[in-house]
Design an enzyme around this catalytic site. Structure first.
Site, short mmCIF file in Angstrom:
data_model
loop_
_atom_site.label_atom_id
_atom_site.label_comp_id
_atom_site.label_asym_id
_atom_site.label_seq_id
_atom_site.Cartn_x
_atom_site.Cartn_y
_atom_site.Cartn_z
N CYS A 1 0.55 32.69 12.47
CA CYS A 1 1.13 33.27 13.60
C CYS A 1 1.52 31.78 14.94
O CYS A 1 1.02 32.56 16.11
CB CYS A 1 -0.45 34.16 14.45
SG CYS A 1 -0.73 35.10 13.13
N GLU B 1 1.07 -1.39 0.13
CA GLU B 1 -0.54 -0.21 0.16
C GLU B 1 0.80 1.44 -0.14
O GLU B 1 1.07 1.85 0.94
CB GLU B 1 -0.90 0.14 0.86
CG GLU B 1 -2.06 -1.27 1.35
CD GLU B 1 -2.53 -1.33 3.00
OE1 GLU B 1 -3.33 -1.56 3.15
OE2 GLU B 1 -1.85 -0.82 3.65
N1 LLP Z 1 -1.35 1.47 4.42
C1 LLP Z 1 -1.61 1.93 5.67
C2 LLP Z 1 -2.30 1.01 6.41
C3 LLP Z 1 -0.86 3.21 6.38
O1 LLP Z 1 -1.72 3.56 7.61
C4 LLP Z 1 0.28 3.96 6.05
C5 LLP Z 1 -0.50 4.66 6.49
C6 LLP Z 1 -0.10 3.88 4.28
C7 LLP Z 1 -0.03 2.56 3.51
C8 LLP Z 1 0.94 4.32 3.56
O2 LLP Z 1 1.99 4.74 4.20
P1 LLP Z 1 3.19 5.93 3.48
O3 LLP Z 1 3.19 4.53 2.03
O4 LLP Z 1 2.73 7.05 2.49
O5 LLP Z 1 4.48 5.84 4.03
N2 LLP Z 1 1.39 11.93 7.79
C9 LLP Z 1 2.29 10.98 7.90
C10 LLP Z 1 1.89 9.49 7.36
C11 LLP Z 1 1.09 8.98 7.80
C12 LLP Z 1 1.16 7.90 6.89
C13 LLP Z 1 -0.14 6.96 7.73
N3 LLP Z 1 -0.55 5.60 7.50
C14 LLP Z 1 3.45 11.74 7.53
O6 LLP Z 1 2.98 12.94 6.60
O7 LLP Z 1 4.57 11.07 7.04
#
Ligand code: LLP
Length: 463
Positions: A391, A320
């Site tokens: 701010c 994913e």
């Molecule tokens: N699958 C599941 C179950 C997840 O919880 C996530 C991300 C992904 C796939 C995708 O992960 P990726 O390949 O995008 O790293 N807001 C944070 C990242 C939070 C990710 C949450 N879950 C940031 O800006 O680094």
């Protein structure tokens, strides 16, 4: 990471303060292709282009701040992931990184599936025509309404995150006369090397059901007993922005061990495993991400080796990736507003956006790079902190970077690798208007998410 407290070599080394930065690049005009979307170049006039269009023209037409997304890069990355994993695996793009109707259409055309984690993401996916069976529904606290809608429309799988949810989904599906395909999300007890807030496989956090103490085995036992659900596999996601494959390998090994236990106890071989997302991208020249084919090879090898050892048929693997697909494809374009040199410290460069369009620096200490993109400059490098207009003194976009010392108000600067978790985590703090996302492809630019307006803000304010 070879970051040093004092950068080596530059002319002003003696005046740079302590900080988390490397020496300035030999030539600040050169764009490191590692961090920029594939079609980004600097043209002969010194102006940066994406998809063949000059950023100065884009700023004129669409305003700043704005995210510009290289559609051909996005599609190429989808194809690279799908190609690397091949026909015996499934790639689910994680919509939380960035989702819009255009993105859903691209995914559909490129043969990817989609992971959603809320009713809103599900609506966007269905509205743009993603077939429900290609959607996986996630979340640690899905509402009864969300579950019911997901089951009704026929999503391909719901990933169960708790004991309550096993029963809830089974009950809802049964009452609708359906049998919902599900996976159980387990926490494998891996400490991923990433920021605490985005690590998800150690035991002391809210996601999944622990493998430890036989909890996951108990979850499988309960799921197999219920008529409303069909357990198709086990899911694990260890965190985000991870470079080291070791965590994924441990996770794969533990998930396969669980499959073997399930086979021994129930005589059932679960046909699928999902190893989640989390693969890191380059935000600065210091980062060295893995290519999809290396990741696919490593995961396929470990899963088949472990399965062979356990006498199991190799299950169908899914992954994913969110950030690794969309992250590198976009940059945020800002106009420089004010410039404040602080003697002996650094120069604060204020731009027309900030933590409302990129919260990642404030939230995770994320590192970004930045470049002057509306012209070239031969001026000396100057240590800057790029800040927003909010701010709040924590309103930092790029903590430590170098820009040319002749930077002036009105110059355009761009922060690369902002495709993931920037627009999707954008806020209206200080009643900022969230920037548009403009897709650029082969000389054409079109808005795929428009800029918010003050009317949008007032529309919700009904008091
Ligand atoms: N699958 C599941 C179950 C997840 O919880 C996530 C991300 C992904 C796939 C995708 O992960 P990726 O390949 O995008 O790293 N807001 C944070 C990242 C939070 C990710 C949450 N879950 C940031 O800006 O680094």
């Amino acid at each position: 990471m070879s970051r040093s407290a004092h950068p080596a070599g530059p002319r002003h080394a003696d005046v740079y303060p302590e900080g988390h930065y490397t020496a300035p690049a030999a030539d600040l005009n050169v764009l490191d292709e590692k961090v920029w979307a594939r079609t980004v170049r600097r043209n002969s006039e010194g102006v940066v282009t994406v998809g063949g269009i000059e950023v100065s023209r884009l700023a004129e037409e669409f305003g700043t701040p704005a995210y510009f997304l290289d559609e051909s890069d996005f599609r190429a990355r989808c194809r690279a992931w799908a190609g690397a994993f091949g026909p015996d695996a499934d790639v689910f793009y994680a919509g939380k990184a960035f989702l819009s109707r255009a993105v859903v259409r691209w995914l559909k055309e490129e043969g990817l599936n989609l992971d959603v984690c809320s009713g809103g993401e599900l609506t966007t996916a269905l509205d743009a025509g993603m077939p429900a069976e290609r959607i996986a529904f996630h979340g640690n606290n899905k509402s009864a309404e969300e579950i019911e809608r997901a089951v009704r429309v026929g999503v391909g799988r719901i990933v169960l995150d708790s004991f309550q949810e096993i029963v809830r989904v089974a009950h809802i599906a049964q009452s609708l006369g359906k049998r919902q395909r599900v996976q159980i999300r387990v926490t494998v007890g891996v400490e991923a090397h990433t920021h605490e807030f985005i690590a998800t496989a150690h035991e002391d956090q809210k996601f999944g059901i622990a493998l430890a103490d036989g909890q996951a085995a108990e979850a499988v036992r309960r799921a197999l007993r219920l008529d409303g659900i069909e357990l198709i596999g086990i899911h694990s996601h260890i965190g985000s922005q991870i470079f080291d494959m070791a965590g994924f390998e441990v996770s794969a090994r533990r998930v396969v061990q669980l499959l073997a236990e399930v086979r021994d106890e129930h005589g059932v071989e679960l046909p699928e495993i999902d190893l989640g997302g989390g693969l890191g991208i380059a935000y600065t020249s210091e980062d060295d991400p893995r290519e999809p084919h290396e990741i696919a090879k490593a995961l396929h090898e470990i899963v088949s080796r472990e399965c062979e050892a356990a006498g199991l048929a190799t299950p169908r693997i899914s992954v994913e990736p969110g950030r690794a697909i969309v992250g590198p494809t976009a940059f945020t374009l800002y106009e420089v507003g004010t410039i404040k040199p602080l003697e002996g410290l650094r120069t604060y460069v204020s731009v027309d956006g900030g933590m409302s369009d990129n919260i990642r620096t404030a939230l995770y200490d994320a590192e970004y790079s930045v470049a002057l993109v509306s012209r070239t400059s031969d001026a000396e490098p100057m240590l800057v902190r790029v800040v927003g207009k909010h701010c709040e003194s924590g309103d930092i976009v790029v903590r430590d970077a170098f820009l040319p010392a002749d930077l002036a108000p009105g110059d355009l600067i761009a922060v690369p690798a902002t495709g993931a978790y920037c627009r999707s985590m954008a806020s209206n703090y200080n009643h900022a208007l969230r920037p548009p996302v403009v897709a650029v492809n082969d000389g054409q630019a079109r808005v795929i998410v428009r800029r918010e307006t003050e009317e949008d803000l007032l529309r919700l304010d009904v008091g």
